[in-house]
Write an enzyme that holds these catalytic residues in place. Structure first.
Site, PDB file in Angstrom:
ATOM      1  N   CYS A 160       5.245  -0.234   7.201  1.00  0.00           N
ATOM      2  CA  CYS A 160       5.668   0.749   6.387  1.00  0.00           C
ATOM      3  C   CYS A 160       6.632   1.551   5.902  1.00  0.00           C
ATOM      4  O   CYS A 160       7.582   1.199   5.866  1.00  0.00           O
ATOM      5  CB  CYS A 160       4.778   2.197   7.338  1.00  0.00           C
ATOM      6  SG  CYS A 160       5.022   3.769   6.691  1.00  0.00           S
ATOM      7  N   GLY A 177       0.759  -1.644  -0.195  1.00  0.00           N
ATOM      8  CA  GLY A 177      -0.021  -0.391   0.184  1.00  0.00           C
ATOM      9  C   GLY A 177       0.942   1.287   0.093  1.00  0.00           C
ATOM     10  O   GLY A 177       1.766   1.089   0.345  1.00  0.00           O
TER      11      GLY A 177
END
Length: 167
Positions: free
Chosen positions: A91, A46
């Site tokens: 992340c 993502g």
């Protein structure tokens, strides 16, 4: 096609709240295309536009092994949350760092596609986590904001050690 630079924490640009997209045009298409290329190149699942220094409400996700389930959400908002789950999150703005974060198990999202057409999308499990994680980026939040002060400090210390070791 361009691979964009991903902003890494603690860069203050990660705290910028993204603005809604108002122009659904070829520039937006190019941004989305470049975001996918960047995400795939970085082995991510993502990416939010704010992570590539574009403060607009755009995010891309593809959690499939063969990179065949691309999901683009523009001007997304979570309309409904249900249940809870704890998931080990990472992340691209925190390379190599992971932490257990509690999020909703299911989400119902209202968003637009790159043409400005509204749609509703429902997700559960890891995909729901990814959506919530990327939407947080668009609000200027990062996943360590959900950690206790002690866990956050430990993660940031590890991150600093990793940076020094690779310098």
């Amino acid at each position: 096609m361009s691979v964009l630079s991903i902003i890494e924490f603690p860069d203050s640009r990660l705290r910028i709240k993204a603005s809604p997209v108002t122009r659904f045009d070829s520039e937006l298409d190019q941004l989305v295309h470049n975001m996918y290329q960047t995400m795939y190149s970085a082995q991510g699942v993502g990416l939010a536009a704010t992570q590539v220094n574009v403060p607009q409400q755009v995010l891309v996700i593809d959690m499939s092994e063969n990179r065949s389930e691309a999901l683009t959400l523009v001007n997304a908002r979570i309309a409904q949350r249900e249940g809870t789950q704890v998931y080990k999150e990472g992340c691209l703005s925190f390379p190599g760092m992971y932490a257990q974060v509690t999020r909703a198990l299911k989400v119902k999202v209202e968003a637009c596609d790159t043409r400005g057409k509204s749609f509703v999308y429902q997700a559960e499990g890891p995909l729901a986590v990814a959506i919530q994680h990327e939407m947080d980026h668009l609000e200027g939040k990062v996943f360590i904001d959900y950690l206790s002060p002690l866990k956050r400090a430990m993660l940031l210390k590890r991150m600093e050690k990793q940076r020094k070791a690779s310098a």
